[in-house]
Write an enzyme that holds these catalytic residues in place. Sequence first.
Site, PDB file in Angstrom:
ATOM      1  N   SER A  61      38.203  32.766  42.332  1.00  0.00           N
ATOM      2  CA  SER A  61      37.804  31.752  42.906  1.00  0.00           C
ATOM      3  C   SER A  61      36.596  31.346  42.590  1.00  0.00           C
ATOM      4  O   SER A  61      35.731  32.304  43.986  1.00  0.00           O
ATOM      5  CB  SER A  61      38.017  31.540  44.538  1.00  0.00           C
ATOM      6  OG  SER A  61      38.241  32.674  45.328  1.00  0.00           O
ATOM      7  N   GLY A  90      36.993  37.794  43.988  1.00  0.00           N
ATOM      8  CA  GLY A  90      36.379  39.069  43.632  1.00  0.00           C
ATOM      9  C   GLY A  90      36.514  38.443  42.122  1.00  0.00           C
ATOM     10  O   GLY A  90      37.539  38.035  41.752  1.00  0.00           O
ATOM     11  N   LEU A  91      36.390  39.537  41.517  1.00  0.00           N
ATOM     12  CA  LEU A  91      36.683  39.721  39.951  1.00  0.00           C
ATOM     13  C   LEU A  91      38.139  40.381  39.487  1.00  0.00           C
ATOM     14  O   LEU A  91      38.298  41.004  40.920  1.00  0.00           O
ATOM     15  CB  LEU A  91      35.616  40.576  39.169  1.00  0.00           C
ATOM     16  CG  LEU A  91      34.296  40.602  39.014  1.00  0.00           C
ATOM     17  CD1 LEU A  91      33.227  41.319  38.934  1.00  0.00           C
ATOM     18  CD2 LEU A  91      33.858  39.444  38.108  1.00  0.00           C
ATOM     19  N   SER A  92      38.676  40.134  38.533  1.00  0.00           N
ATOM     20  CA  SER A  92      40.070  40.181  37.874  1.00  0.00           C
ATOM     21  C   SER A  92      39.646  41.558  38.509  1.00  0.00           C
ATOM     22  O   SER A  92      38.882  42.903  37.779  1.00  0.00           O
ATOM     23  CB  SER A  92      39.906  40.124  36.666  1.00  0.00           C
ATOM     24  OG  SER A  92      41.224  40.757  36.218  1.00  0.00           O
ATOM     25  N   GLY A  93      40.240  42.423  38.940  1.00  0.00           N
ATOM     26  CA  GLY A  93      40.724  43.637  39.244  1.00  0.00           C
ATOM     27  C   GLY A  93      39.786  44.832  40.555  1.00  0.00           C
ATOM     28  O   GLY A  93      39.392  45.829  40.622  1.00  0.00           O
ATOM     29  N   GLY A 146      41.027  44.538  43.622  1.00  0.00           N
ATOM     30  CA  GLY A 146      41.525  44.897  44.368  1.00  0.00           C
ATOM     31  C   GLY A 146      42.933  43.727  45.534  1.00  0.00           C
ATOM     32  O   GLY A 146      42.779  43.989  46.286  1.00  0.00           O
ATOM     33  N   LYS A 147      42.208  42.000  44.909  1.00  0.00           N
ATOM     34  CA  LYS A 147      42.148  40.946  45.836  1.00  0.00           C
ATOM     35  C   LYS A 147      44.211  41.152  46.012  1.00  0.00           C
ATOM     36  O   LYS A 147      44.098  41.116  47.303  1.00  0.00           O
ATOM     37  CB  LYS A 147      42.364  39.726  45.434  1.00  0.00           C
ATOM     38  CG  LYS A 147      40.459  39.861  44.989  1.00  0.00           C
ATOM     39  CD  LYS A 147      40.609  38.418  44.024  1.00  0.00           C
ATOM     40  CE  LYS A 147      41.118  38.285  42.734  1.00  0.00           C
ATOM     41  NZ  LYS A 147      40.355  39.326  41.475  1.00  0.00           N
TER      42      LYS A 147
END
Length: 185
Positions: free
Chosen positions: A91, A17-20, A22-23
């Site tokens: 990724s 997922g995008l930066s921020g 929640g990964k």
Amino acid sequence: MREEKHQHRAVILWFTGLSGSGKTTLAFALEKKLYEMGCETFVLDGDNMRRGLSKDLGFDQMDRQENIRRIGEVAKLFLEAGHIVMTAFISPYRTDRLMVREQVKEGDFIEIYCNASLDVCELRDVKGLYKKAREGLISNFTGISDTYEVPDSPEIELHTAEESVDASVKKILDYLIEKHVFLNR
């Protein structure tokens, strides 16, 4: 033998997922829960990979692909050691995620899409990276000056702006139970 000893199958839980989005937060929250359950676990994230194994790489497309290839190889080693390994990386390219998926047997790679809008991710950005990217100070920044390719059919999709961390972790655990990752539980 490792499955029997650990009482769980080894799998790769690939948070994307995008930066921020929640990964990393979710990967560590899930790891805590799995550890409490007695599982063998490890989290690979940008901090422990970019400071060591991938410190020679930048953020252009070729370097991002190489970074994901390296992460995939490390994740596969943890898989072979019997761990539930969680990877928390943007990724951004489908082909890179598919490359890692194809390195392991079917069912051992579980893609988890942390779905959060760009607006939400920018609001969560404590390091100010999105602001710097919008000002042109950071090039090849996913979501701003580089693309993020949303997974076509992730095993799990989490809506991290609407779901709590606990609810998201429960959703992942429910999936793992449904797929018989845990033995005799």
